[in-house]
Design an enzyme around this catalytic site. Structure first.
Site, PDB file in Angstrom:
ATOM      1  N   GLU A 116       1.003  -1.315   0.002  1.00 45.21           N
ATOM      2  CA  GLU A 116      -0.121  -0.009   0.051  1.00 45.21           C
ATOM      3  C   GLU A 116       0.825   1.193   0.065  1.00 45.21           C
ATOM      4  OE1 GLU A 116      -3.065  -0.050   3.291  1.00 45.21           O
ATOM      5  OE2 GLU A 116      -2.125  -1.952   3.532  1.00 45.21           O
ATOM      6  N   LYS A 118       2.269   4.551   1.418  1.00 50.41           N
ATOM      7  CA  LYS A 118       2.500   5.412   2.700  1.00 50.41           C
ATOM      8  C   LYS A 118       2.202   6.379   2.715  1.00 50.41           C
ATOM      9  CE  LYS A 118       5.399   5.049   6.770  1.00 50.41           C
ATOM     10  NZ  LYS A 118       5.527   6.331   6.975  1.00 50.41           N
ATOM     11  N   ASP A 120       1.620  10.509   3.727  1.00 51.92           N
ATOM     12  CA  ASP A 120       2.325  11.145   4.481  1.00 51.92           C
ATOM     13  C   ASP A 120       1.410  12.214   5.420  1.00 51.92           C
ATOM     14  OD1 ASP A 120       4.356  12.154   6.005  1.00 51.92           O
ATOM     15  OD2 ASP A 120       4.984  13.524   4.251  1.00 51.92           O
ATOM     16  N   TYR A 227      -6.381   1.769   6.629  1.00 50.69           N
ATOM     17  CA  TYR A 227      -5.387   0.589   6.240  1.00 50.69           C
ATOM     18  C   TYR A 227      -5.297  -0.460   7.622  1.00 50.69           C
ATOM     19  CZ  TYR A 227      -2.350   3.570   8.843  1.00 50.69           C
ATOM     20  OH  TYR A 227      -1.828   4.649   9.671  1.00 50.69           O
ATOM     21  N   LYS A 313      10.960   3.350   2.729  1.00 47.03           N
ATOM     22  CA  LYS A 313      10.831   4.849   2.680  1.00 47.03           C
ATOM     23  C   LYS A 313      11.659   5.511   1.588  1.00 47.03           C
ATOM     24  CE  LYS A 313       9.780   7.251   6.094  1.00 47.03           C
ATOM     25  NZ  LYS A 313       9.703   6.976   7.360  1.00 47.03           N
ATOM     26  N   CYS A 407       2.818  48.636  -5.740  1.00 47.76           N
ATOM     27  CA  CYS A 407       2.385  47.468  -6.249  1.00 47.76           C
ATOM     28  C   CYS A 407       2.937  47.386  -7.667  1.00 47.76           C
ATOM     29  CB  CYS A 407       0.805  47.527  -6.416  1.00 47.76           C
ATOM     30  SG  CYS A 407       0.276  46.211  -7.219  1.00 47.76           S
ATOM     31  N   CYS A 410      -0.579  47.426 -10.289  1.00 50.50           N
ATOM     32  CA  CYS A 410      -1.133  48.611 -10.729  1.00 50.50           C
ATOM     33  C   CYS A 410      -0.468  50.183 -10.006  1.00 50.50           C
ATOM     34  CB  CYS A 410      -2.429  48.808  -9.808  1.00 50.50           C
ATOM     35  SG  CYS A 410      -2.308  48.742  -7.961  1.00 50.50           S
ATOM     36  N   CYS A 425      -1.342  45.043  -1.756  1.00 51.47           N
ATOM     37  CA  CYS A 425      -1.789  46.252  -2.583  1.00 51.47           C
ATOM     38  C   CYS A 425      -3.382  46.573  -2.209  1.00 51.47           C
ATOM     39  CB  CYS A 425      -1.916  45.836  -3.948  1.00 51.47           C
ATOM     40  SG  CYS A 425      -2.679  47.187  -5.136  1.00 51.47           S
ATOM     41  N   CYS A 430      -7.337  47.238  -8.335  1.00 49.65           N
ATOM     42  CA  CYS A 430      -6.269  46.819  -8.770  1.00 49.65           C
ATOM     43  C   CYS A 430      -6.570  45.253  -9.447  1.00 49.65           C
ATOM     44  CB  CYS A 430      -5.216  46.388  -7.625  1.00 49.65           C
ATOM     45  SG  CYS A 430      -3.653  45.357  -8.269  1.00 49.65           S
TER      46      CYS A 430
HETATM   47 ZN   LIG Z   1      -2.199  46.642  -7.082  1.00 51.50          ZN
END
Ligand SMILES: [Zn+2]
Length: 665
Positions: A116, A118, A120, A227, A313, A407, A410, A425, A430
């Site tokens: 199967e 494994k 995480d 499992y 592993k 920004c 914009c 921003c 924007c």
């Molecule tokens: Zn912006």
């Protein structure tokens, strides 16, 4: 009486349907109906249960949203200890393990193996009694874990009831995890909210399960693969048979493969290693078990690790390279994210030249400088991240990174609110930020446009149907009808919900504009002193701070907002579409109910607005939900959950006569 029997039947029927479709969707990944159809079943159930709180049972599918926060977690001793597995790092380790298994079993007993993936994630143990989910615990140290029942109850792929005649007690065990896609979404949200991002999906899943507030867990998209079985797992003749039975019970069993030789197992391990990148979730290896229960018992355990299982592993996906530069990207929410420009490096077969650095603080905390040698990690399709700098390799030419002041999309000034990790921003026009504002605008606490949630807003935005908040009011039913998941009726419903939002008072509109620092309460304070025209005509900081409860920071944010031409244009267009920008009446009247918070619920003799007006004229405040701070609940006929909640909290409940009496006192 006949009616209540009908309601009971309907509720049971809806629960069955919701459970069935939950299973099709969350366990079997094979939905039969559209999300909209599912939602309508779910909402009908929720509504009926709201009207008949006495019929709500703890195993109803609606009861997954998460209960009250906990003080801490109780310890739970596992009835059967949870295993820990020996590791194989190399293919040779698997050969050695196979040789030992064969030696111990003797020549005439050839083992069959099960493999199967494994996952995480976070190992947990569930407990079902008479087929009902009653308890869930973390693995902890294998013998004692933590009681996380309330949190696990919010995981959609953990059914509240099992199918197909399960044993009296069944303790399925498995791994709670988050898909890479959901992980990315969650981290985006974390960053938008100015919170630190999670390092990886495992941390995010573990953090969600170990949340003291199950409502937060409920918002995290978790999944589970089972499992194994603790108590109740004794009777199966093989591991593979047990996995099949888990499926019959309606549980999400981890997919498995059977092998007649260790060569075939090794082939599978290598295949899984090459495939790990294309899976929707993270795996860190392959678990190999002897399939036969009888052989497992014959092999036994050393310490707590069984001799009949081993975990192969994988290598971690990390690499070293040079950080050439740091660029800044503007997300669709206006968040400025620093991005690492890397000397291309091969990490587990993928060449990486970009990685995320999350935010300014992350760079500072890790002490990362432009020009550093850095360690990069990646997982599936998730954006790789720079995890640390290799300080020993500096030559003095490295330089510090500074966040830009404007920004990059914009050109407007950016802002980083105090106490937040994210620079953003704040120009609501924007292009990078428009969608997030639309979502905020229609949210429950703002304009409360029922049906226009994040998903649909994103869709309509991507289709170009809505470009900003004012655009919501130009939407036509004809545009919606052809879309998947929509019909004549649902399109009409949405248009009506949009129209209804025009009735929201100015305080809501002001809050919905999403001005920095202007929450619902602040908006309500301002809306009693200024109308939209006053604010557009240049209410200055001085006049705003005259309002009790408005400080200089807030005042400045408001002035800045109404100074910006793009924002002014949006406000003008909202005014044209009939949104309410009128100053609100000051509700602080002295009277017999001065300072009292009252909830009004159920069907009353006169329209609700009549009671609200009388209440406010008497100095009271109308609030929508019952809490410890509620002074009275005025309940009419068929008052549902709010009445139940008032009784639970011991809040005085009034009928209409009692209310009138209170007013004349
Ligand atoms: Zn912006």
């Amino acid at each position: 009486m006949a009616e209540s029997v009908d309601v009971r039947d309907r509720i049971e029927d809806l629960r069955e349907q919701v459970r069935y479709h939950n299973r099709r969707y969350h366990v079997e990944d094979a939905p039969e109906i559209s999300d909209a159809e599912y939602d309508s079943l779910y909402r009908e159930l929720e509504a009926l249960e709201g009207e008949h709180p006495e019929l709500v049972t703890p195993d109803s599918p609606t009861q997954r949203v998460g209960g009250e926060p906990l003080e801490g977690f109780e310890e739970i001793r596992h009835s059967v200890p949870m295993l820990s597995l020996a590791n194989a790092r190399k293919v040779e380790d698997l050969h050695e393990w196979d040789a030992r298994v064969r030696r111990l079993l003797g020549d005439d007993e050839s083992p069959r193996y099960v493999t199967e993936r494994k996952i995480d994630g976070l190992a947990v143990s569930l407990r079902y009694e008479k087929g009902r989910f009653v308890r869930g615990a973390t693995r902890g140290n294998g013998a004692v874990g933590e009681d996380v029942t309330a949190n696990l109850a919010t995981v959609r792929s953990i059914p509240e009831r099992l199918d197909d005649d399960p044993p009296e007690v069944l303790e399925p065990r498995g791994e709670v995890y988050m898909t890479l896609e959901d992980f990315e979404k969650l981290n985006r949200r974390q960053e938008e909210e100015g919170k630190p991002p999670f390092a990886n999906p495992r941390n995010a899943a573990a953090g969600a399960i170990r949340q003291l507030d199950p409502r937060i867990t409920a918002r995290r998209p978790l999944k589970i693969y089972l499992y194994g079985i603790g108590e109740g797992g004794e009777g199966f003749e093989s591991h593979s048979r047990m996995l099949d039975r888990l499926k019959d019970y309606g549980l999400r069993a981890n997919p498995h493969k059977l092998h007649d030789s260790i060569e075939s197992v090794i082939e599978e391990c290598l295949h899984a290693a090459s495939e790990r990148e294309s899976l929707p979730y993270q795996i860190d290896g392959v678990v190999v078990k002897v399939d036969s229960r009888e052989q497992q018992l014959a092999l036994g355990s050393v310490a707590r690790a069984p001799r009949w299982a081993i975990a192969y592993k994988f290598e971690p996906l990390a690499g070293r390279t040079k950080l050439l530069d740091i660029h800044v990207k503007v997300g669709r929410t206006g968040a400025l994210t620093p991005q690492a420009v890397l000397e291309p490096v091969n990490v587990g077969g993928v060449v990486i030249s970009r990685a995320t650095l999350h935010n300014e603080d992350y760079i500072k905390e890790k002490g990362i400088l432009i020009g550093d040698t850095v360690v990069v990690e990646r997982a599936g399709d998730v954006i790789p991240q720079v995890v640390k700098a290799v300080v020993e390799e500096r030559d003095g030419d490295e330089r510090e990174f500074a966040m830009p002041k404007y920004c990059p999309v914009c050109g407007e000034p950016v802002s980083r609110p105090e106490g937040e990790a994210v620079t953003r921003c704040v120009n609501s026009r924007c292009p990078a930020q428009a969608l997030e504002h639309i979502i905020h605008w229609s949210s429950k606490s703002a304009m409360d446009i029922d049906g226009l949630g994040e998903k649909l807003a994103t869709r309509l935005f991507d289709l170009g149907f809505i470009k900003d908040a004012a655009g919501i009011y130009d939407l036509k039913a004809e545009q919606l009808v052809p879309l998947e998941g929509f019909g004549e009726k649902s399109a009409q419903n949405l248009i009506q919900a949009i129209d209804r939002s025009k009735e929201q008072p100015f305080s809501r509109v002001l809050y919905a504009l999403g001005i920095r620092h202007v929450g619902a309460v602040t908006a309500s304070l301002i809306s009693r002193r200024f109308g939209g025209d006053d604010l557009m005509d240049g209410a200055d900081v001085e006049r705003l701070t005259e309002i009790d409860g408005i400080g200089e920071v807030v005042a400045r944010a408001v002035v800045e907002y109404f100074d910006l031409e793009d924002n002014r244009d949006l406000v003008r267009r909202l005014m044209e579409r009939g949104l309410d920008f009128e100053r609100e009446e000051d509700g602080t009247t002295d009277g017999p109910l001065s300072g009292k918070r009252v909830v009004i619920t159920g069907t009353l003799e006169r329209p609700r607005s009549y009671y609200v007006e009388r209440l406010e004229a008497a100095g009271g405040t109308f609030t929508s939900s019952v809490s410890k701070n509620t002074d009275y609940v005025l309940a009419g006929e068929e008052a549902g959950s709010k009445l139940a909640r008032a009784r639970e909290l011991g809040v005085p409940v009034l009928d209409e006569a009692g209310f009138e009496e209170l007013l004349s006192s």
